[in-house]
Design a protein around this motif. Structure first.
Motif, PDB file in Angstrom:
ATOM      1  N   ASP A   1       0.656  -1.469  -0.257  1.00  0.00           N
ATOM      2  CA  ASP A   1       0.118   0.224   0.414  1.00  0.00           C
ATOM      3  C   ASP A   1       0.843   1.150   0.288  1.00  0.00           C
ATOM      4  OD1 ASP A   1      -2.719  -0.551  -0.230  1.00  0.00           O
ATOM      5  OD2 ASP A   1      -3.525  -0.217   2.077  1.00  0.00           O
ATOM      6  N   GLN A   2       1.448   1.363   0.940  1.00  0.00           N
ATOM      7  CA  GLN A   2       2.834   2.517   0.703  1.00  0.00           C
ATOM      8  C   GLN A   2       3.360   2.934  -0.692  1.00  0.00           C
ATOM      9  OE1 GLN A   2       5.003   1.337   4.573  1.00  0.00           O
ATOM     10  NE2 GLN A   2       4.850   3.318   5.311  1.00  0.00           N
TER      11      GLN A   2
ATOM     12  N   ARG B   1       2.916   1.763  -3.572  1.00  0.00           N
ATOM     13  CA  ARG B   1       1.809   2.857  -4.383  1.00  0.00           C
ATOM     14  C   ARG B   1       1.431   3.805  -3.879  1.00  0.00           C
ATOM     15  NH1 ARG B   1      -2.774   1.758  -7.469  1.00  0.00           N
ATOM     16  NH2 ARG B   1      -4.802   2.808  -7.232  1.00  0.00           N
ATOM     17  N   VAL B   2       1.610   4.893  -2.790  1.00  0.00           N
ATOM     18  CA  VAL B   2       0.910   5.754  -2.767  1.00  0.00           C
ATOM     19  C   VAL B   2       2.273   6.522  -2.832  1.00  0.00           C
ATOM     20  CG1 VAL B   2       0.780   7.419  -0.464  1.00  0.00           C
ATOM     21  CG2 VAL B   2      -0.365   5.213  -0.309  1.00  0.00           C
ATOM     22  N   ALA B   3       3.745   5.809  -2.233  1.00  0.00           N
ATOM     23  CA  ALA B   3       4.922   6.623  -2.526  1.00  0.00           C
ATOM     24  C   ALA B   3       4.847   6.848  -4.982  1.00  0.00           C
ATOM     25  CB  ALA B   3       5.790   5.971  -1.967  1.00  0.00           C
TER      26      ALA B   3
ATOM     27  N   PHE C   1       2.468   7.157  -6.263  1.00  0.00           N
ATOM     28  CA  PHE C   1       1.238   7.669  -7.270  1.00  0.00           C
ATOM     29  C   PHE C   1       1.627   9.380  -6.701  1.00  0.00           C
ATOM     30  CE2 PHE C   1      -0.665   4.086  -8.449  1.00  0.00           C
ATOM     31  CZ  PHE C   1      -1.451   4.451  -9.863  1.00  0.00           C
ATOM     32  N   ALA C   2       2.262   9.090  -5.378  1.00  0.00           N
ATOM     33  CA  ALA C   2       3.213  10.865  -4.979  1.00  0.00           C
ATOM     34  C   ALA C   2       3.976  11.131  -6.539  1.00  0.00           C
ATOM     35  CB  ALA C   2       3.203  10.793  -3.805  1.00  0.00           C
TER      36      ALA C   2
ATOM     37  N   ALA D   1       2.858  12.573  -9.160  1.00  0.00           N
ATOM     38  CA  ALA D   1       2.208  13.245  -9.663  1.00  0.00           C
ATOM     39  C   ALA D   1       3.122  14.561  -9.604  1.00  0.00           C
ATOM     40  CB  ALA D   1       1.042  13.514  -8.079  1.00  0.00           C
ATOM     41  N   VAL D   2       4.556  14.091  -8.684  1.00  0.00           N
ATOM     42  CA  VAL D   2       5.143  15.494  -9.021  1.00  0.00           C
ATOM     43  C   VAL D   2       5.585  16.102 -10.487  1.00  0.00           C
ATOM     44  CG1 VAL D   2       7.865  15.947  -8.211  1.00  0.00           C
ATOM     45  CG2 VAL D   2       6.105  15.244  -6.321  1.00  0.00           C
TER      46      VAL D   2
ATOM     47  N   ALA E   1      13.188  12.183  -4.692  1.00  0.00           N
ATOM     48  CA  ALA E   1      13.671  12.654  -2.541  1.00  0.00           C
ATOM     49  C   ALA E   1      11.782  12.096  -2.027  1.00  0.00           C
ATOM     50  CB  ALA E   1      13.415  14.249  -2.077  1.00  0.00           C
ATOM     51  N   ALA E   2      10.291  12.473  -2.611  1.00  0.00           N
ATOM     52  CA  ALA E   2      10.026  12.309  -1.778  1.00  0.00           C
ATOM     53  C   ALA E   2       9.402  10.840  -1.662  1.00  0.00           C
ATOM     54  CB  ALA E   2       8.587  13.127  -3.160  1.00  0.00           C
TER      55      ALA E   2
ATOM     56  N   ALA F   1      11.812   9.320   0.863  1.00  0.00           N
ATOM     57  CA  ALA F   1      11.532   9.984   2.139  1.00  0.00           C
ATOM     58  C   ALA F   1      10.513   9.355   3.062  1.00  0.00           C
ATOM     59  CB  ALA F   1      11.199  11.207   2.377  1.00  0.00           C
ATOM     60  N   LEU F   2       9.681   8.660   2.640  1.00  0.00           N
ATOM     61  CA  LEU F   2       8.607   7.855   3.701  1.00  0.00           C
ATOM     62  C   LEU F   2       8.917   6.444   4.626  1.00  0.00           C
ATOM     63  CD1 LEU F   2       5.389   7.521   2.890  1.00  0.00           C
ATOM     64  CD2 LEU F   2       5.466   5.859   1.753  1.00  0.00           C
ATOM     65  N   PRO F   3       8.139   7.234   5.002  1.00  0.00           N
ATOM     66  CA  PRO F   3       8.746   6.142   6.663  1.00  0.00           C
ATOM     67  C   PRO F   3       8.266   5.031   6.798  1.00  0.00           C
ATOM     68  CG  PRO F   3       7.451   7.673   7.444  1.00  0.00           C
ATOM     69  CD  PRO F   3       7.219   7.715   6.052  1.00  0.00           C
TER      70      PRO F   3
END
Lengths: 188, 203
Positions: free
Chosen positions: A141-142, A144-146, A148-149, A152-153, A179-180, A183-185
């Motif tokens: 899940d993470q 995928r979130v990362a 797509f972020a 988006a950039v 970088a985004a 960085a995701l923890p």
């Protein structure tokens, strides 16, 4: 005939991007490329078919560009960095198409939209696969979130009109996107 | 609560019901696909009475957007006030934005992400002016943290907004608190990414 098709699509990209799909008529596109409505309709059955060509061509081209840029790279870490750059280069060079795709895709019939989403999902699953090797601690899940972020950039230039040279823009977008995601923890 | 409203409150209650119904419908099916009649039906009134409140769906969208923008500006400014350093202020601003976006304005966020095509020109201009004022709050912190041109700062800000609003696409199914922290973390790291502009191709 292929040249004519390209010529029509190029004119449509400029007009759709400037004015928005809803405010452009087939007549405008015809006169922008010096074609009668008749010869225009020989190439595209209607305005939606032309919009679909703009959007589908963009997706096909970005897909091809990434495949050619990444094909020879075996190391997922290098491929991840290279993917950010290659994708950034492509969107910076095709900002008008991206703007049309992002803003006007809702005007397409459901089946056409589904096809575009299929390409997006295929592209993103390769992206997520590489990211998962680079960041194995992320949950699916993470990742995928990362990813797509990150996407988006890269796509943020579709609406913003940055006052930077193209080379600078590519560098900045690729660096921010990477970088985004890095960085995701890790989830607890 | 609504039942106890005095008669003078009724228009406000109905107006709020319209905004709620429209926001939901726009988010589910896209701005373009939704008509005034449907909004009316969903809010429990006729299209005719709907037009007493709003001149059209573009006007409804403008109000939805305006309310979200006012609230996020206020929350971010208040958060920034409580911090001592630019780094901390930036983080609190991002958290205020992410929190409102995830908890309250997911539907409006989705509309904003798709652009301003549905708005009337005057509304669009007023809202982008308001957005400029809000984003000055971001820009002030970034200027303190980075030595960069205005053009670069604003490009970085737009990437930050894009990261926050990307949840509309990735739509993760996990806890809101966790998601908000993840968004803040990615957005801050992304916006502050180190990069030598133009260095790679022109060595």
């Amino acid at each position: 005939v292929a040249d004519r098709r390209e010529e029509i699509i190029s004119a449509a990209i400029v007009l759709f991007s400037e004015r928005g799909y809803a405010d452009v008529g087939m007549v405008d596109i015809g006169s922008a490329c010096h074609l009668s409505a008749g010869s225009l309709y020989l190439n595209f059955a209607n305005k939606a078919a032309l919009l679909n060509a703009v959007c589908t061509d963009f997706m096909t081209q970005v897909d091809e560009h990434l495949q050619s840029q990444l094909a020879s790279l075996d190391d997922p870490h290098i491929r991840f960095e290279r993917r950010m750059r290659a994708h950034a280069e492509f969107v910076v060079g095709h900002r008008d198409q991206l703007r049309v795709l992002r803003r006007d895709v809702e005007h397409l019939p459901r089946a056409d939209r589904a096809q575009i989403w299929e390409t997006v999902n295929r592209l993103m699953s390769c992206w997520i696969e590489d990211l998962t090797v680079v960041r194995p601690e992320l949950s699916p899940d993470q990742a995928r979130v990362a990813a797509f972020a990150g996407l988006a950039v890269l796509q943020s230039i579709a609406t913003a009109r940055p006052q930077l040279a193209e080379g600078e823009l590519v560098d900045l977008l690729a660096a921010v996107a990477a970088a985004a995601q890095l960085a995701l923890p890790q989830a607890h | 609560m609504d039942a106890a409203a005095s008669p003078s409150d009724v228009p406000a209650v109905r107006r709020a019901a319209i905004l709620r119904a429209a926001g939901q419908l726009f988010a589910e099916r896209g701005f373009r696909a939704v008509g005034m009649a449907e909004i009316g039906e969903s809010a429990g009134m006729s299209a005719a009475s709907l037009y007493r409140f709003f001149s059209g769906k573009g006007a409804i969208l403008a109000v939805l957007w305006d309310e979200a923008l006012s609230e996020v500006t206020e929350a971010a400014a208040a958060a920034a006030d409580s911090a001592a350093s630019a780094d901390e202020r930036l983080e609190l601003i991002l958290r205020a934005h992410a929190s409102l976006l995830v908890r309250k304005y997911a539907h409006v966020g989705n509309l904003v992400r798709r652009g301003t095509a549905g708005l009337h020109k005057a509304d669009r201009e007023a809202l982008s002016e308001k957005e400029r004022i809000y984003l000055r709050l971001w820009a002030d912190q970034l200027h303190e943290l980075l030595s960069a041109s205005d053009g670069e700062i604003f490009t970085r800000i737009f990437t930050g907004l894009a990261i926050l609003h990307s949840v509309a696409v990735s739509d993760p199914q996990y806890q809101e608190d966790v998601l908000i922290e993840e968004l803040v973390c990615m957005t801050k790291a992304g916006m502050l990414a180190t990069v030598a502009l133009g260095g790679s191709d022109r060595g």
